[in-house]
Design a protein around this motif. Structure first.
Motif, PDB file in Angstrom:
ATOM      1  N   ALA A  77      -6.373-140.010 -12.429  1.00  0.00           N
ATOM      2  CA  ALA A  77      -5.952-139.539 -13.787  1.00  0.00           C
ATOM      3  C   ALA A  77      -5.927-138.200 -13.496  1.00  0.00           C
ATOM      4  O   ALA A  77      -4.778-137.504 -14.060  1.00  0.00           O
ATOM      5  CB  ALA A  77      -7.231-139.611 -14.767  1.00  0.00           C
ATOM      6  N   GLU A  81      -1.813-137.139 -14.510  1.00  0.00           N
ATOM      7  CA  GLU A  81      -1.695-135.898 -15.472  1.00  0.00           C
ATOM      8  C   GLU A  81      -1.143-134.695 -14.883  1.00  0.00           C
ATOM      9  O   GLU A  81      -0.404-133.922 -15.826  1.00  0.00           O
ATOM     10  CB  GLU A  81      -3.061-135.748 -16.289  1.00  0.00           C
ATOM     11  N   PRO A  86      -0.406-135.371 -20.144  1.00  0.00           N
ATOM     12  CA  PRO A  86      -1.189-136.111 -20.852  1.00  0.00           C
ATOM     13  C   PRO A  86      -0.994-137.590 -20.920  1.00  0.00           C
ATOM     14  O   PRO A  86       0.040-137.962 -21.028  1.00  0.00           O
ATOM     15  CB  PRO A  86      -1.654-135.670 -22.128  1.00  0.00           C
ATOM     16  N   ILE A  87      -1.843-138.504 -20.604  1.00  0.00           N
ATOM     17  CA  ILE A  87      -1.817-139.872 -20.710  1.00  0.00           C
ATOM     18  C   ILE A  87      -1.885-140.468 -22.224  1.00  0.00           C
ATOM     19  O   ILE A  87      -2.936-140.466 -22.708  1.00  0.00           O
ATOM     20  CB  ILE A  87      -2.972-140.547 -19.890  1.00  0.00           C
ATOM     21  N   ASP A 117      -7.005-143.176 -24.333  1.00  0.00           N
ATOM     22  CA  ASP A 117      -8.491-142.768 -23.781  1.00  0.00           C
ATOM     23  C   ASP A 117      -8.834-143.868 -22.977  1.00  0.00           C
ATOM     24  O   ASP A 117      -9.488-143.597 -21.908  1.00  0.00           O
ATOM     25  CB  ASP A 117      -9.398-142.784 -24.934  1.00  0.00           C
ATOM     26  N   ARG A 120      -6.906-143.502 -19.737  1.00  0.00           N
ATOM     27  CA  ARG A 120      -7.403-142.332 -18.829  1.00  0.00           C
ATOM     28  C   ARG A 120      -8.670-142.512 -18.290  1.00  0.00           C
ATOM     29  O   ARG A 120      -8.851-142.342 -17.084  1.00  0.00           O
ATOM     30  CB  ARG A 120      -7.305-141.186 -19.550  1.00  0.00           C
ATOM     31  N   THR A 121      -9.704-143.126 -18.848  1.00  0.00           N
ATOM     32  CA  THR A 121     -11.037-143.564 -18.317  1.00  0.00           C
ATOM     33  C   THR A 121     -11.035-144.431 -17.195  1.00  0.00           C
ATOM     34  O   THR A 121     -11.697-144.165 -16.425  1.00  0.00           O
ATOM     35  CB  THR A 121     -11.948-144.140 -19.397  1.00  0.00           C
ATOM     36  N   ASN A 124      -9.594-142.534 -14.287  1.00  0.00           N
ATOM     37  CA  ASN A 124     -10.792-141.472 -13.974  1.00  0.00           C
ATOM     38  C   ASN A 124     -11.806-142.011 -13.081  1.00  0.00           C
ATOM     39  O   ASN A 124     -12.431-141.281 -12.336  1.00  0.00           O
ATOM     40  CB  ASN A 124     -11.159-140.762 -15.306  1.00  0.00           C
TER      41      ASN A 124
END
Length: 133
Positions: A77, A81, A86-87, A117, A120-121, A124
């Motif tokens: 991520a 990014e 931003p995703i 979100d 992105r999680t 991440n």
């Protein structure tokens, strides 16, 4: 969803950097030769990655770039990014008021950030260390 060539190249370059000794200084030329990413693109990406705190640059003799953090503290991520921004899946989910014909009736818009979100999680959870294996 598909990564752009720049994001893909950034992942390839960061993975190549992660395979080097910790704190090893790298030049854009070395990473270009190692990965096949064209030199001008490698230079541009290294500057972007440094601007986002993923690489640290040092000028002069013995200079170059090094990873700014340990490989297990840099995520997919972070890299995406740094290059893409931003995703977000839709334009309306980025917090900027875009013109949309459905805007006044859309019941999905308030929830689209949930999707971004979640993506992105997931990104991440993948560390540069895992990608470099």
């Amino acid at each position: 969803m598909r990564l752009t060539h720049l994001a893909d190249y950034a992942v390839v370059m960061m993975t190549a950097a992660a395979r080097r000794e910790p704190c090893a200084r790298l030049s854009a030329t070395e990473l270009s030769d190692d990965t096949g990413v064209p030199l001008p693109t490698a230079q541009k990406l290294m500057q972007k990655l440094a601007a986002h705190g993923l690489l640290v640059g040092q000028r002069g003799a013995g200079g170059g770039y090094a990873l700014a953090r340990p490989v297990d503290q840099i995520t997919l991520a972070d890299i995406v990014e740094a290059v893409e921004g931003p995703i977000v899946l839709t334009m309306c989910a980025d917090g900027i008021n875009h013109e949309c014909a459905l805007d006044t009736h859309c019941r999905v818009k308030p929830h689209m950030s949930i999707v971004g979100d979640a993506i992105r999680t997931s990104l991440n959870r993948v560390t540069l260390n895992e990608l470099a294996q």
